[in-house]
Design an enzyme around this catalytic site. Sequence first.
Site, PDB file in Angstrom:
ATOM      1  N   LYS A 198      41.566  39.987  34.454  1.00  0.00           N
ATOM      2  CA  LYS A 198      42.068  41.269  34.943  1.00  0.00           C
ATOM      3  C   LYS A 198      42.688  41.133  36.323  1.00  0.00           C
ATOM      4  O   LYS A 198      43.444  41.976  36.746  1.00  0.00           O
ATOM      5  CB  LYS A 198      40.963  42.324  34.938  1.00  0.00           C
ATOM      6  CG  LYS A 198      39.725  41.921  35.709  1.00  0.00           C
ATOM      7  CD  LYS A 198      39.391  42.810  36.879  1.00  0.00           C
ATOM      8  CE  LYS A 198      38.398  42.066  37.717  1.00  0.00           C
ATOM      9  NZ  LYS A 198      37.967  42.500  38.945  1.00  0.00           N
ATOM     10  N   LYS A 222      37.999  32.791  44.155  1.00  0.00           N
ATOM     11  CA  LYS A 222      38.013  34.229  44.451  1.00  0.00           C
ATOM     12  C   LYS A 222      38.105  34.510  45.936  1.00  0.00           C
ATOM     13  O   LYS A 222      38.755  35.464  46.344  1.00  0.00           O
ATOM     14  CB  LYS A 222      36.770  34.911  43.880  1.00  0.00           C
ATOM     15  CG  LYS A 222      36.785  34.918  42.363  1.00  0.00           C
ATOM     16  CD  LYS A 222      36.108  36.131  41.798  1.00  0.00           C
ATOM     17  CE  LYS A 222      36.473  36.250  40.328  1.00  0.00           C
ATOM     18  NZ  LYS A 222      35.892  37.382  39.673  1.00  0.00           N
ATOM     19  N   LYS A 262      43.990  31.394  33.599  1.00  0.00           N
ATOM     20  CA  LYS A 262      43.200  32.008  32.530  1.00  0.00           C
ATOM     21  C   LYS A 262      43.528  33.504  32.450  1.00  0.00           C
ATOM     22  O   LYS A 262      43.928  34.104  33.453  1.00  0.00           O
ATOM     23  CB  LYS A 262      41.699  31.758  32.723  1.00  0.00           C
ATOM     24  CG  LYS A 262      41.041  32.636  33.744  1.00  0.00           C
ATOM     25  CD  LYS A 262      39.520  32.463  33.761  1.00  0.00           C
ATOM     26  CE  LYS A 262      38.987  33.347  34.872  1.00  0.00           C
ATOM     27  NZ  LYS A 262      37.615  33.173  35.241  1.00  0.00           N
TER      28      LYS A 262
HETATM   29  P1  TYM Z   1      33.089  38.022  33.110  1.00  0.00           P
HETATM   30  O1  TYM Z   1      32.736  39.452  33.182  1.00  0.00           O
HETATM   31  O2  TYM Z   1      34.187  37.531  34.006  1.00  0.00           O
HETATM   32  O3  TYM Z   1      33.465  37.623  31.654  1.00  0.00           O
HETATM   33  C1  TYM Z   1      32.580  37.888  30.567  1.00  0.00           C
HETATM   34  C2  TYM Z   1      32.575  36.728  29.609  1.00  0.00           C
HETATM   35  O4  TYM Z   1      33.892  36.472  29.127  1.00  0.00           O
HETATM   36  C3  TYM Z   1      34.241  35.113  29.330  1.00  0.00           C
HETATM   37  N1  TYM Z   1      35.689  35.057  29.649  1.00  0.00           N
HETATM   38  C4  TYM Z   1      36.575  34.295  29.001  1.00  0.00           C
HETATM   39  N2  TYM Z   1      36.442  33.459  27.957  1.00  0.00           N
HETATM   40  C5  TYM Z   1      37.550  32.835  27.515  1.00  0.00           C
HETATM   41  N3  TYM Z   1      38.786  33.015  28.063  1.00  0.00           N
HETATM   42  C6  TYM Z   1      38.971  33.857  29.113  1.00  0.00           C
HETATM   43  N4  TYM Z   1      40.188  34.047  29.626  1.00  0.00           N
HETATM   44  C7  TYM Z   1      37.829  34.542  29.630  1.00  0.00           C
HETATM   45  N5  TYM Z   1      37.648  35.442  30.619  1.00  0.00           N
HETATM   46  C8  TYM Z   1      36.337  35.741  30.616  1.00  0.00           C
HETATM   47  C9  TYM Z   1      33.390  34.660  30.501  1.00  0.00           C
HETATM   48  O5  TYM Z   1      33.206  33.270  30.485  1.00  0.00           O
HETATM   49  C10 TYM Z   1      32.095  35.409  30.246  1.00  0.00           C
HETATM   50  O6  TYM Z   1      31.309  34.729  29.301  1.00  0.00           O
HETATM   51  N6  TYM Z   1      29.402  35.957  35.738  1.00  0.00           N
HETATM   52  C11 TYM Z   1      29.766  36.515  34.445  1.00  0.00           C
HETATM   53  C12 TYM Z   1      28.884  37.685  34.040  1.00  0.00           C
HETATM   54  C13 TYM Z   1      27.436  37.382  34.091  1.00  0.00           C
HETATM   55  C14 TYM Z   1      26.699  36.554  33.196  1.00  0.00           C
HETATM   56  C15 TYM Z   1      25.370  36.567  33.639  1.00  0.00           C
HETATM   57  C16 TYM Z   1      27.049  35.819  32.053  1.00  0.00           C
HETATM   58  C17 TYM Z   1      26.550  37.842  35.016  1.00  0.00           C
HETATM   59  N7  TYM Z   1      25.323  37.350  34.740  1.00  0.00           N
HETATM   60  C18 TYM Z   1      24.348  35.849  32.986  1.00  0.00           C
HETATM   61  C19 TYM Z   1      26.036  35.102  31.398  1.00  0.00           C
HETATM   62  C20 TYM Z   1      24.727  35.122  31.868  1.00  0.00           C
HETATM   63  C21 TYM Z   1      31.190  36.978  34.515  1.00  0.00           C
HETATM   64  O7  TYM Z   1      31.739  37.284  35.563  1.00  0.00           O
HETATM   65  O8  TYM Z   1      31.788  37.131  33.319  1.00  0.00           O
END
Ligand code: TYM
Length: 336
Positions: A202, A116, A199
């Site tokens: 957005k 990022k 992957k």
């Molecule tokens: P975020 O908001 O990017 O994505 C949310 C969840 O979706 C999963 N994900 C995917 N899985 C499969 N293929 C993809 N292309 C894909 N894109 C996203 C992510 O792995 C995630 O599970 N840091 C986290 C949010 C967060 C969090 C936490 C998660 C903050 N605190 C505590 C678990 C526990 C994030 O940015 O996810």
Amino acid sequence: AKRVVSGIKPTGNLHLGNYLGAVKQWTAMQDRVQAEGGETMYFIADLHGLTEWIAPADLRQQTIEMTATLVAAGIDPDRSILFNQARVPAHSELSWLLNNVARVGWLNRMTQFKDKAGKNREGASVGLYDYPVLMAADVLLYNTTHVPVGEDQKQHLELARDIATKFNTDYATTLFTLPEPLISAAAPRIMSLRDASAKMSKSNPSEQSVVKLVDSDEVIADKFRKAKTDPDLLPATIEELADRPEARNLLTIFAALADRTPADVLGDYAGKGFGAFKPDLADLAVAKLGPIRNEMVRLLDDRSAIDAILNKGAEKARDLAAPVLRGAQEAMGLVL
Ligand code: TYM
């Protein structure tokens, strides 16, 4: 009893990647874990949304929209604790305490920061760098046993375990439970529809590459019909798709949407071309995602109801977080 906790950033709408990789598991766990007497907690990671610039009005709007989408997708606020992180100050407070346990060397290994921040490391926010420590606080606050996430979050959860272990050792306590990541078997990593080496996310520059839950039926169908593939026929076995990542990705999406195994779906299409497969996938996606979008739009009519859901969830989360935060403060010598 199991305590399941997971979060999602509000920035950018729910897309097929985070829906299949995470949210679909969340709803399944809501039923399974609760039947066993456990608890499921899901939150909008609005504090994590701040790590890259977002206009305040957009953050507010997207937090509301993400909440509506989660409810529309099946998260039931009467059964799961649904809240936004900012309404539970203990996340920020524990995060500061854990900042003093986490090591700079550990954060330097985080691949998401490297991706990022890119070449502009000096210009990245401190929050982006420190992001995984807040994430550790998110799960450690609740004695979390299981964290359902996509594969891209696995490294962050390993860090959370390292932080918990070091805290417990340094302060001679058993306060923190070590959380287990639960990576979706059906959809660990959904890839872009234009480039199967990236992957689905957005931040992908091509609109065509990401299927969003807010897309109209026409747009969803169009994105699948135009998804990048190859001219070859579908084979009889998954192994033969090893060097055809676009084809493999579409098969994964089909199977995950249909709640079938990829091998089972392949049985229907072996020997056929993508000219036959893609329209069926488009129809399936519209049938599964269209109703979620329609329900989300309906829920957005009443913003105060959404606000009330988050308020109620945050109240319960604050109650659960308080003793653990207090335990950390006591262990560290902050309570006189
Ligand atoms: P975020 O908001 O990017 O994505 C949310 C969840 O979706 C999963 N994900 C995917 N899985 C499969 N293929 C993809 N292309 C894909 N894109 C996203 C992510 O792995 C995630 O599970 N840091 C986290 C949010 C967060 C969090 C936490 C998660 C903050 N605190 C505590 C678990 C526990 C994030 O940015 O996810």
